[in-house]
Design an enzyme around this catalytic site. Sequence first.
Site, PDB file in Angstrom:
ATOM      1  N   HIS A 213       1.335   3.315   3.784  1.00  0.00           N
ATOM      2  CA  HIS A 213       2.201   2.750   4.668  1.00  0.00           C
ATOM      3  C   HIS A 213       3.355   1.834   4.384  1.00  0.00           C
ATOM      4  O   HIS A 213       4.118   1.680   5.062  1.00  0.00           O
ATOM      5  CB  HIS A 213       1.265   1.919   5.784  1.00  0.00           C
TER       6      HIS A 213
ATOM      7  N   CYS B  66       0.988  -1.133  -0.132  1.00  0.00           N
ATOM      8  CA  CYS B  66      -0.123  -0.048  -0.087  1.00  0.00           C
ATOM      9  C   CYS B  66       0.962   0.993  -0.094  1.00  0.00           C
ATOM     10  O   CYS B  66       1.811   1.360   0.535  1.00  0.00           O
ATOM     11  CB  CYS B  66      -0.991   0.016   1.066  1.00  0.00           C
TER      12      CYS B  66
END
Length: 199
Positions: free
Chosen positions: A90, A87
């Site tokens: 993060h 992602c």
Amino acid sequence: MAYHKEETFDKDITESLKDNYARILEQLGEDPNREGLLKTPERMAKAMQFMTQGYELNSLDILNSAKFEENVSEMVIVKDIELYSMCEHHLLPFFGKAHIAYIPNGYITGLSKLARVVDVYARRLQVQERLTTQILAAIRESLNPLGVAVVIEAKHLCMMMRGVQKQNSVTTTSAFDGIFLKNNVTRNEFLKLISSKLS
Ligand SMILES: [Zn+2]
């Protein structure tokens, strides 16, 4: 040795990433010079380059490299394609399965190429929604089929290890075009096929 697979990494980028990761370890309260961590910055540098190699790959080249003229109009489905991505919020992994279908319009491509296109976009910093539509767009552009369908089911470590700490939630995203969008029967047939287990 009959078979030897070699990984190559850009030397300058690897060195620079290595220095940065050593500093990050320090800032997290670790000692990058203790034995267990000595090679960690280099391993991280190489792992991250591996996991972001998709930026240098071209999905159209891959699909077109095994594009054949074929007069079929039955749905082609490849389901349960393993998927590992990260992602972009993060830099934590999300992983699961991709299911792809298309209805040919004069051309087909190698089935393994569809799986490789998943990797081209998964091995970048991603959000699952964009990953889904990028895979669809690549197939649309290469094969101009009568319809394309992509469904991705994934678990996100940023939700499981931190934040809301929901360990069992699965995020499903889908993208359809052409016949899959216009025709409920075709779309439902695809959805039924990807949810059924082979006996
Ligand atoms: Zn995240």
